[in-house]
Design a protein around this motif. Structure first.
Motif, short mmCIF file in Angstrom:
data_model
loop_
_atom_site.label_atom_id
_atom_site.label_comp_id
_atom_site.label_asym_id
_atom_site.label_seq_id
_atom_site.Cartn_x
_atom_site.Cartn_y
_atom_site.Cartn_z
N UNK A 191 0.83 -1.20 0.00
CA UNK A 191 0.00 0.00 0.00
C UNK A 191 0.86 1.24 0.00
N UNK A 192 0.69 2.13 -1.02
CA UNK A 192 1.55 3.30 -1.10
C UNK A 192 0.78 4.62 -1.22
N UNK A 193 -0.55 4.59 -1.40
CA UNK A 193 -1.29 5.85 -1.52
C UNK A 193 -2.68 5.65 -0.95
N UNK A 194 -3.15 6.65 -0.17
CA UNK A 194 -4.50 6.61 0.39
C UNK A 194 -5.05 8.03 0.37
N UNK A 195 -6.30 8.19 -0.03
CA UNK A 195 -6.92 9.52 -0.01
C UNK A 195 -8.37 9.41 0.43
N UNK A 196 -8.87 10.49 1.05
CA UNK A 196 -10.27 10.65 1.38
C UNK A 196 -10.69 12.05 0.95
N UNK A 197 -11.78 12.15 0.21
CA UNK A 197 -12.31 13.45 -0.23
C UNK A 197 -13.56 13.74 0.59
N UNK A 219 -3.99 12.67 11.14
CA UNK A 219 -2.94 11.85 11.72
C UNK A 219 -2.14 11.12 10.67
N UNK A 220 -1.02 10.52 11.11
CA UNK A 220 -0.13 9.80 10.20
C UNK A 220 -0.66 8.39 9.94
N UNK A 221 -0.24 7.82 8.81
CA UNK A 221 -0.33 6.38 8.60
C UNK A 221 1.02 5.77 8.95
N UNK A 222 1.04 4.51 9.38
CA UNK A 222 2.33 3.90 9.74
C UNK A 222 3.22 3.78 8.50
N UNK A 227 9.58 5.42 8.78
CA UNK A 227 9.06 6.72 9.18
C UNK A 227 7.55 6.77 8.95
N UNK A 228 6.78 7.36 9.88
CA UNK A 228 5.34 7.53 9.63
C UNK A 228 5.10 8.36 8.38
N UNK A 229 3.99 8.11 7.71
CA UNK A 229 3.64 8.83 6.49
C UNK A 229 2.67 9.94 6.86
N UNK A 234 4.25 8.85 0.37
CA UNK A 234 5.67 9.15 0.55
C UNK A 234 6.46 8.18 -0.33
N UNK A 235 7.15 8.69 -1.38
CA UNK A 235 7.87 7.79 -2.28
C UNK A 235 8.82 6.88 -1.51
#
Length: 906
Positions: free
Chosen positions: A485-491, A502-505, A511-513, A526-527
């Motif tokens: 999993x590398x990208x998450x969004x909520x509109x 808050x951050x994602x792990x 490092x937290x994202x 975060x690449x």
């Protein structure tokens, strides 16, 4: 030695180093990038001795890896899965390296004389490896270089002498860098005979009689307490032998599985979705408890407190290439260790009928379960201890109930009674297939009076109008093929203004994202970092702080999108809506939609919190049967039982695969229009070229940033579309942006001189996921070329528009000295503004003199008449065909009438 962010070492392991053979003779260590904070280091021995008299622990801040340069190589002995990273490394620029770009160095001192296996297998990027004799820098004597041995990772077997120093160079192909693991061990030779009473595997090398769930018809070697199996393993050409063992327990127990091996192996317990349940549908794709052994060593794995039932074990070579037949032998020993147990007697009644409910699953703790009989009774044998016991009636349309602090003593019987309520389920009415989609409709559960506001699975709390508050989310994510999993969004809707999130792990490098707020959209990206990286279902909690409009009322839909790294199979993303309910509002039914996972019996959710009674599932790439069920979210936040199951087979969208390519026709047929409708979309077109000619394939009139690739055959497409002109993935040509369309154009075009006749396939797709309307046009042209100095000139295309030489050869005019027609005589002399030639014709050849070489393209219609009329005497020969013709063939056709043919330039 290991480094973690958690004192109990249950968090993320950030660094790990072993020295299994050196006995402390060489230091071990690792370089790791850390955020400010508190971390924990453990120094331990395994498996022996039980203590370390003295050791030095050094922690140093660095701006690059400590062994970035050859002269700073870290001294090591034999190691197992020692982490390393080249992310902070640089290229030290030494000559005759085995690697490209950033590299790191080790000084390896073996503790034996023999063959050392130096392996980067299991690393997380495309590695390169070099081994050099001696410790001098720059290294002078190369022993071996390797790029791809185990997939795209590297491995070298080198003859070494105890006490000598060998330089190890680690880098990446084409300058790639990343995290990896270094293993060095002796390629030992030993003979392990089958002991008296041992059970021969009886599998000829190269065959597979006990490959377990890896076989089309699963087959296992059965083992019972005390059995010793004498087995053989092999690995060659990317295929390895896997030996599976089945153990059936009639009561809870511990299992110890020991292996003594002539070659390196990995062995352990095969993971199960539900412990003790037989069948390949219940196994995972990984080992839940495993060990790695080098050649001529022995070890064991042990699982404790296992439930009664069927369990699987596996032994396999530790790579897929290095052990062709006859392979190597090993011994596998099974020991079943009895433990103290007692019993839970469960009775499950229905509140509506006050009688026993059959088919309810009763579970104690994590592992131990049974199904109630017709009287609602079941008996579960469990290890001694205290349990939470749950009666789950969802499969028989009842609720679930949990009883806590149930104590079980040795040989004792503990009674537990449950009274559960009946549930209803929605009814799935239709599943209607269309092109790459299935439209679902269903009937909800009939309402039963007033109900309180519910929550839902993705959003765990309700909103209060006019407040600033945290929305509490849970991200459920699952990938059966290890998609990261590398990208998450909520509109958010306009009534919810995002303030913070808050951050994602972060799993790599740990490092937290952090969240980014872009208007109403909140996203995490975060690449090089991921918030999920396994094939195990996972729950991830996070919050978004929002300022909520005072006039907000009722439920709102929040759109979400989660994307993976495109490593596994399609699909590489999932999207849907989250329903946010007003605190104190009226109950609104919402639904979760589930789709069957491939050919398995497991259903996974594809959409949660859907309002209304309709949903359209877009399928990519389509073509298979898809089965669905629906569950309703009840007022108390729980799911209803599953609806009935309906299945449908969506059609493949024409052009979405090469095999379903749209028939363009042939060169010079009219342009075709189409459209890409999603980020991952592609359109394939099949076209014919009647014979060798010059052609252009272009999509200049499309309204998005296009990419274009051409294939000779669908079988040449390897599943990945080209993104550059280096890695064509089976294509014969690729283009992204082409000035042919217009200066600085983002549209694509491919120009082919002398393109062979045949059938071809064009793939049109978007740059960086762009999509929209497209137009593809395939035309014949003449790529015309005039050399510097004198040369012969002719055309075989009747030009479209003006045929005047000044228009057709306009691009040549700045460098044109003169063009001459022999008979009837005429010239074009640009510098003197003389043109007695007028229109160019395909029937005559011309003689031109140029100050510089130049090219142009002639659009029009190829002349159908290929006959050349040659007068007596000298003449300029017109070329009326689309591809070169042998001069000898021309001479043969002219026979004795021809005195000489020569190139005007020569």
């Amino acid at each position: 030695m290991a480094l973690s962010d958690d004192c109990g070492f249950t968090g993320v392991c950030l660094g790990l180093a072993y020295d299994l053979y050196g006995g402390g003779a060489s230091p071990i260590g690792f370089t790791v990038e850390l955020d400010p904070g508190t971390y924990y280091i453990i120094v331990d021995t395994w498996p022996s001795p039980t203590s370390i008299p003295d050791f030095d622990l050094n922690i140093t801040e660095v701006t690059t890896v400590a062994n970035d340069n050859c002269a700073d190589a870290i001294a090591i002995g034999e190691v197992t899965d020692m982490p390393f990273s080249t992310l902070l490394a640089t290229d030290d620029g030494l000559p005759f390296q085995c690697t490209d770009g950033a590299n790191i160095w080790y000084d390896y001192t073996p503790t034996f004389t023999g063959n050392a296996v130096i392996s980067l297998c299991g690393s997380e990027y495309d590695t390169q490896l070099g081994v050099w004799d001696g410790s001098v820098c720059p290294p002078a004597t190369n022993i071996d270089c390797n790029d791809d041995w185990c997939g795209v990772q590297s491995e070298i077997t080198a003859a070494v002498v105890q006490g000598n120093v060998y330089k190890i160079e680690i880098g990446g192909w084409f300058g790639e860098s990343g995290d990896g693991y270094l293993t060095i061990y002796e390629d030992a030779v030993c003979d392990i005979p089958c002991p008296p009473g041992g059970i021969p595997e009886n599998e000829p090398c190269g065959d597979d009689i006990n490959g377990g769930c890896n076989m089309e018809t699963p087959a296992f070697t059965n083992m019972t307490d005390g059995d010793v199996v004498c087995g053989n393993l092999w690995a060659e050409g990317g295929i390895r032998d896997t030996d599976w063992f089945k153990v059936v327990l009639d009561h809870p127990a511990n299992i110890r599985f020991s292996v003594n091996t002539e070659g390196p192996v990995v062995f352990g317990f095969v993971g199960q979705l539900e412990a003790g349940v037989a069948g390949c549908d219940n196994v995972t794709s990984f080992l839940s408890n495993y060990e790695i052994l080098f050649a001529c060593t022995e070890g064991f794995v042990e699982d404790i407190l296992l439930p009664a039932g069927t369990h699987y074990l596996m032994v396999a070579p530790n790579d897929y290439f290095s052990f062709p037949c006859p392979g190597f032998d090993y011994l596998a020993t099974l020991e079943i260790i009895d433990i103290e147990t007692g019993y839970i007697s469960a009775e499950v009644l229905g509140s509506d009928v006050a009688v026993g409910i059959e088919g309810v699953k009763v579970t104690a703790g994590d592992y131990y379960s049974n199904i109630t009989n017709a009287l609602g009774l079941c008996l579960i044998e469990v290890p001694v201890g205290t349990y939470s016991v749950t009666a789950d009636g969802y499969d028989v349309d009842y609720t679930s109930q949990t009883k806590n602090n149930i104590v079980v003593t040795d040989g004792g019987l503990t009674n537990v009674q449950f009274v559960i309520d009946p549930l209803e389920a929605p009814v799935l009415l239709t599943a209607v297939a269309d092109i790459e989609e299935v439209a679902l409709t269903w009937a909800p559960i009939a309402p039963k009076g007033e109900r309180m506001l519910m929550g839902e699975i993705l959003l765990n709390n309700e909103y209060t109008p006019g407040s600033t508050m945290d929305l509490e989310f849970t991200l459920f994510i699952f990938s059966p093929d290890f998609e990261y999993g590398e990208y998450c969004e909520i509109v958010l809707p306009p009534e919810f203004v995002p303030v913070s999130a808050g951050d994602l792990p972060g799993l790599s490098p740990g490092n937290p994202i952090s969240a980014t707020i872009d208007g109403q959209k909140v996203y995490w990206e975060e690449p090089g970092n991921y918030f999920y990286s396994s094939n195990v279902p996972e729950d991830i909690n996070f919050t978004i702080e929002v300022a909520i409009d005072g006039g907000a009322i009722g439920p709102y839909l929040l759109d979400y999108l989660v994307e993976g790294d495109a490593y596994g199979l399609d699909p590489h993303f999932f999207e849907g809506t989250v329903t946010a309910y007003q605190n104190g509002g009226t109950y609104v039914p919402t639904f979760n939609i589930y789709r069957q996972l491939g050919s398995s019996k497991e259903f996974i959710w594809i959409a949660q919190g859907i309002t209304g009674t309709e949903y359209v599932d877009e399928i990519y790439p389509g073509g298979d049967e898809w089965c669905y069920l629906v569950k309703q979210i009840l007022a108390n936040g729980e799911e209803s039982p599953a609806s009935n199951i309906l299945c449908a087979t969506p059609l493949v969208l024409p052009g979405s695969t090469c095999e379903a390519a749209i028939d363009y026709g042939q060169v010079n047929d009219p342009a075709l229009t189409n459209a890409l409708v999603r980020e991952t979309d592609v359109r394939w077109f099949e076209f014919d070229v009647p014979y060798t000619m010059d052609i252009i394939v272009e999509v200049c009139n499309s309204d998005f940033n296009t990419q274009l690739a051409i294939y000779e055959d669908c079988a040449d497409f390897d599943g990945t579309l080209p993104q550059d002109n280096v890695f064509l993935h089976g294509a014969i040509a690729y283009n992204d942006d082409d000035d042919y369309c217009s200066p600085g154009s983002e549209q694509s075009a491919l120009l082919f001189p002398y393109f062979d006749g045949g059938t071809y396939y064009a793939a049109v797709y978007g740059q960086d996921g762009e999509f929209g309307n497209l137009e593809i046009l395939i035309q014949q042209v003449q790529f015309h070329h005039i050399r510097q100095g004198w040369s012969g000139v002719s055309i075989y295309m009747e030009p479209e528009g003006s045929a005047n030489i000044e228009d057709v050869f306009a691009v040549y005019e700045p460098d044109m000295v003169i063009t001459i027609q022999q008979s009837p005589y005429g010239i074009w002399w640009p510098s003197q503004s003389v043109n007695t030639l007028g229109n160019l014709t395909t029937e005559f050849g011309y003689k031109s003199k140029m100050d510089a070489e130049s090219n142009t393209m002639i659009f029009g219609t190829e002349t159908a008449n290929k006959t050349v009329d040659l007068p007596q005497g000298a003449s300029y020969f017109p070329i009326r065909v689309t591809a070169p013709v042998s001069a000898a063939d021309v001479a043969t056709a002219l026979g004795d009438d021809m005195l000489m043919i020569f190139d005007i330039k020569c």
